[in-house]
Design an enzyme around this catalytic site. Structure first.
Site, PDB file in Angstrom:
ATOM      1  N   LYS A 116       0.807  -1.218   0.000  1.00 26.99           N
ATOM      2  CA  LYS A 116       0.000   0.000   0.000  1.00 26.99           C
ATOM      3  C   LYS A 116       0.837   1.263   0.000  1.00 26.99           C
ATOM      4  O   LYS A 116       0.480   2.266  -0.630  1.00 26.99           O
ATOM      5  CB  LYS A 116      -0.932  -0.015   1.213  1.00 26.99           C
ATOM      6  CG  LYS A 116      -1.956  -1.145   1.216  1.00 26.99           C
ATOM      7  CD  LYS A 116      -2.870  -1.037   2.421  1.00 26.99           C
ATOM      8  CE  LYS A 116      -3.893  -2.161   2.455  1.00 26.99           C
ATOM      9  NZ  LYS A 116      -3.295  -3.451   2.790  1.00 26.99           N
ATOM     10  N   GLU A 200      -2.322   6.200   8.448  1.00 27.48           N
ATOM     11  CA  GLU A 200      -3.060   7.170   7.648  1.00 27.48           C
ATOM     12  C   GLU A 200      -4.033   7.957   8.512  1.00 27.48           C
ATOM     13  O   GLU A 200      -4.480   7.489   9.566  1.00 27.48           O
ATOM     14  CB  GLU A 200      -3.860   6.465   6.542  1.00 27.48           C
ATOM     15  CG  GLU A 200      -3.006   5.857   5.460  1.00 27.48           C
ATOM     16  CD  GLU A 200      -3.859   5.219   4.380  1.00 27.48           C
ATOM     17  OE1 GLU A 200      -3.294   4.957   3.299  1.00 27.48           O
ATOM     18  OE2 GLU A 200      -5.054   4.960   4.599  1.00 27.48           O
ATOM     19  N   HIS A 235     -13.954  -3.928   9.360  1.00 22.95           N
ATOM     20  CA  HIS A 235     -13.294  -3.541   8.106  1.00 22.95           C
ATOM     21  C   HIS A 235     -13.495  -4.560   6.995  1.00 22.95           C
ATOM     22  O   HIS A 235     -12.772  -4.555   6.004  1.00 22.95           O
ATOM     23  CB  HIS A 235     -11.791  -3.296   8.332  1.00 22.95           C
ATOM     24  CG  HIS A 235     -11.503  -2.308   9.405  1.00 22.95           C
ATOM     25  ND1 HIS A 235     -11.793  -0.967   9.272  1.00 22.95           N
ATOM     26  CD2 HIS A 235     -10.965  -2.456  10.648  1.00 22.95           C
ATOM     27  CE1 HIS A 235     -11.440  -0.333  10.378  1.00 22.95           C
ATOM     28  NE2 HIS A 235     -10.940  -1.211  11.225  1.00 22.95           N
ATOM     29  N   ARG A 297      -7.023  -8.275  -8.725  1.00 25.73           N
ATOM     30  CA  ARG A 297      -7.719  -9.553  -8.898  1.00 25.73           C
ATOM     31  C   ARG A 297      -9.206  -9.270  -9.034  1.00 25.73           C
ATOM     32  O   ARG A 297      -9.650  -8.130  -8.935  1.00 25.73           O
ATOM     33  CB  ARG A 297      -7.485 -10.441  -7.672  1.00 25.73           C
ATOM     34  CG  ARG A 297      -7.842  -9.737  -6.361  1.00 25.73           C
ATOM     35  CD  ARG A 297      -7.783 -10.654  -5.170  1.00 25.73           C
ATOM     36  NE  ARG A 297      -7.838  -9.962  -3.910  1.00 25.73           N
ATOM     37  CZ  ARG A 297      -8.938  -9.494  -3.330  1.00 25.73           C
ATOM     38  NH1 ARG A 297     -10.099  -9.618  -3.944  1.00 25.73           N
ATOM     39  NH2 ARG A 297      -8.891  -8.885  -2.161  1.00 25.73           N
TER      40      ARG A 297
END
Length: 651
Positions: A116, A200, A235, A297
């Site tokens: 990421k 973040e 999540h 994917r």
């Protein structure tokens, strides 16, 4: 086009790929572990190869064995599905080195988006908006905590590899950062083999909107519109829909343009998803979305895109992998109506969504819904088992209709007519979520479920009538009655009056006592409890209540909720005594961390150990004050119901 492909996956996605391949005249090879020897995808494929023990690390993650299986069976290409090896660039290179085709993007594209932090730096260079945060290599606690302070709390700690909410922690208080970081790193290491994280800024009114992109080997890239995946718990996505509620033309154009730009930046080929975090505090706006990550994917929620576009994404994957150009240009792709998907899981929503296991003794889906199109993507059939080794998803129910309101109503109807017995499932939770005022009005954000979790997971007790129906359904078991007609087995004849049959069922820890009398019209008169004056409940042959009998149990369905009662064996003495004051494992798993020792005095709510199951960590806390007499060993593998902690009196 390929003549034969191997599917390096299991369950629902393997079944999904087999269906499209069959329609295209392509033969399929399934792979399976010990636990999946009789699984649905194995039964459906043209060939099947055993690849190892039940643990995924020894079977579905064994790339060398999977490649060997493809070579042994003459498969020309490997479809990875999602999860497992689908985003492993080393596996892609091994597949190609063996002379096979990987049905997916290049290893270079996967590497570019696989971490990421690196992906976000790449997106910044490509002009794609990125959420504020720290995406560097430093992993020391002091450095990351300092970066979190600079960003400003609340912050989100995220594993730099993988997804699905694993290795992710929300931190609102600087004092909680060290423990949250350690937990995220442990979970990331267990799930992805990489404990590194990024930090973040947490968007406080976030929506999760993603764009389906597709590229080919000829430099073409298109989008297939957006999906909203904001309904999440832990999540992980629960309900997905397309298009996103409240999406306006300007925001859609900005978001889809950014997604295509991201795909072109890495010369992407195949199916992919660009995921954005959106600030929904003032509705959807073209300047309030940021790149989160790319899934290189196919996604679990891809059916909603297929429903609104009429495009088979697996067929596109196969054609692109075979070297064909994209079947349509951007101008030829249109969206119609609204589609909603719900994930049916074996899990206990009332226990914070703990994964469940069990054999699906009864499994029934509706065949259609009025005014809408229903699709059921299931990886299991009745009689199959949900094991602790893999994701506990049973099926996905998808409904497409002209409007969002009609799609939501159709999906709710479909869920209420779905019947599962043998494992705890989330059907009731899903229907309550679909009926929630905020969800129904499209006021979505990723914290919706957490804020309303108690209301969404509270099950109304079933009425005495349902208990009576359960009693009626089991009244004839002693004489071998057919479960579909329990009335045929109970006799009502007596010399001095109708015979009264006593029946005991078990609801959790409580015994349900009942007296059953057959009436002359074929109905049963049932009195619950020992009160002779209690008004009887009459259950007739044509009672519409849905029931399922399975070994030692009976399940009564009411809408999407279900009541399961144990049916004691009258010929076998049951020892119901439970010794000791103890905590038992709520599911099979690994004792990852132990935070207490024998003779420790603990307080109610104090964390005692961390149990890892389904690659997620679950903290086990003390239910009351006490002294630890015995506690599980760190690193131990425990079964469902195994003793984790035993207490003794504090004095």
């Amino acid at each position: 086009m390929f003549q034969k492909i191997l599917i390096a996956n299991r369950g629902e996605i393997a079944v999904r790929v087999i269906k499209t391949a069959r329609q295209m005249g392509i033969a399929t090879v399934a792979v399976y572990s010990d636990a999946d020897r009789d699984a649905r995808h194995v039964r459906m494929a043209d060939q099947a190869v055993h690849i190892g023990p039940s643990a995924a690390s020894e079977s579905y993650l064994n790339g060398d064995r999977i490649i060997a299986a493809a070579q042994e069976t003459g498969a020309e290409a490997i479809h990875p599905g999602y999860g497992f090896l689908s985003e492993n660039p080393d596996f892609v290179e091994k597949v190609e080195a063996a002379g096979l085709v990987f049905i997916g993007p290049s290893s270079q594209a996967i590497r570019a988006m696989g971490l990421k932090d690196a992906a976000k730096r790449l997106m910044e260079k490509a002009g794609v908006p990125v959420v504020p945060g720290y995406h560097g290599d430093t992993q020391a606690l002091v450095a990351l905590a300092s970066k979190a302070n600079e960003i400003g709390y609340p912050v989100l700690i995220k594993a730099r590899a993988g997804g699905g909410g694993k290795g992710m922690r929300l931190v609102a208080d600087p004092d909680a950062f060290p423990d949250a970081l350690a937990a995220a790193q442990r979970e990331a290491k267990a799930a992805f083999g990489d404990e590194r994280v990024l930090v973040e800024k947490y968007i406080e009114t976030p929506r999760h909107i993603e764009v389906q992109v597709f590229g080919d080997k000829h430099g073409n890239a298109v989008h297939l519109f957006e999906r909203d995946c904001s309904a999440q718990r832990r999540h992980q996505k629960v309900i997905e829909e397309a298009p996103a509620p409240g999406m306006d033309a300007l925001t859609r154009e900005a978001m889809t343009d950014a997604a295509v730009k991201a795909a072109k930046a890495i010369s992407y080929s195949g199916a992919g998803t660009i995921e954005f975090i959106v600030d929904a505090s003032e509705g959807l706006r073209p300047d309030r979305f940021w790149f989160m990550e790319m899934n290189t994917r196919l996604q679990v929620e891809h059916p909603v895109t297929e429903m609104i576009t009429g495009i088979d994404l697996v067929e596109w994957q196969l054609r692109v992998a075979a070297g064909e150009p994209l079947p349509r240009t951007q101008d030829e792709i249109a969206a119609h109506g609204h589609a909603v998907e719900a994930r049916l899981y074996a899990e206990d929503a009332t226990r914070d969504f703990l994964p469940a296991t069990g054999t699906l003794h009864h499994l029934k889906f509706p065949e259609h819904v009025d005014g809408a199109r229903l699709r059921v993507d299931a990886g299991v059939s009745e009689g199959d088992a949900i094991t602790p080794f893999y994701d506990p998803m049973i099926a996905k129910l998808i409904v497409h209709a002209p409007t969002r309101e009609e799609a939501l109503e159709g999906l709710t109807n479909a869920l209420e007519r779905t019947e599962v017995a043998g494992s705890t499932v989330n059907l009731g939770f899903l229907t309550r979520l679909l009926r929630d005022d905020d969800f129904a009005a499209g006021r979505l954000e990723t914290g919706l479920i957490a804020r309303k979790q108690e209301a969404l997971t509270t099950v109304a007790p079933l009425r005495d009538r349902h208990l009576a129906v359960a009693v009626a359904a089991t009244s004839g078991t002693a004489t071998g009655a057919d479960a579909s007609d329990p009335f045929s087995a109970i006799s009502g004849y007596g010399h001095f009056g109708p015979l009264v049959h006593r029946r005991t069922l078990v609801d959790g820890e409580d015994a349900v006592e009942a007296r059953v009398t057959a009436q002359g019209d074929g109905a049963l008169s049932i009195r619950l409890g020992d009160d002779e004056a209690a008004r009887p409940i009459i259950v007739r042959r044509d009672d519409p209540t849905r029931i399922a009998r399975w070994p030692g149990h009976v399940t009564v369905f009411e809408g999407a909720d279900a009541l399961t009662l144990k049916v004691p064996d009258r010929l076998q003495a049951a020892d119901e005594s439970a010794g000791g004051d103890r905590l038992s494992a709520p599911m099979p798993g690994l004792v990852k961390v132990v935070r207490a020792a024998v003779n420790d005095t603990v307080k109610k709510g104090q964390p005692l150990l961390v149990l890892e199951a389904m690659k997620m960590e679950h903290t086990i806390t003390a239910p009351h004050d006490g002294v630890v007499a015995e506690i599980a060993t760190e690193g131990a593998q425990v079964n469902d119901g195994a003793m984790l902690v035993r207490f003794q009196d504090a004095d």
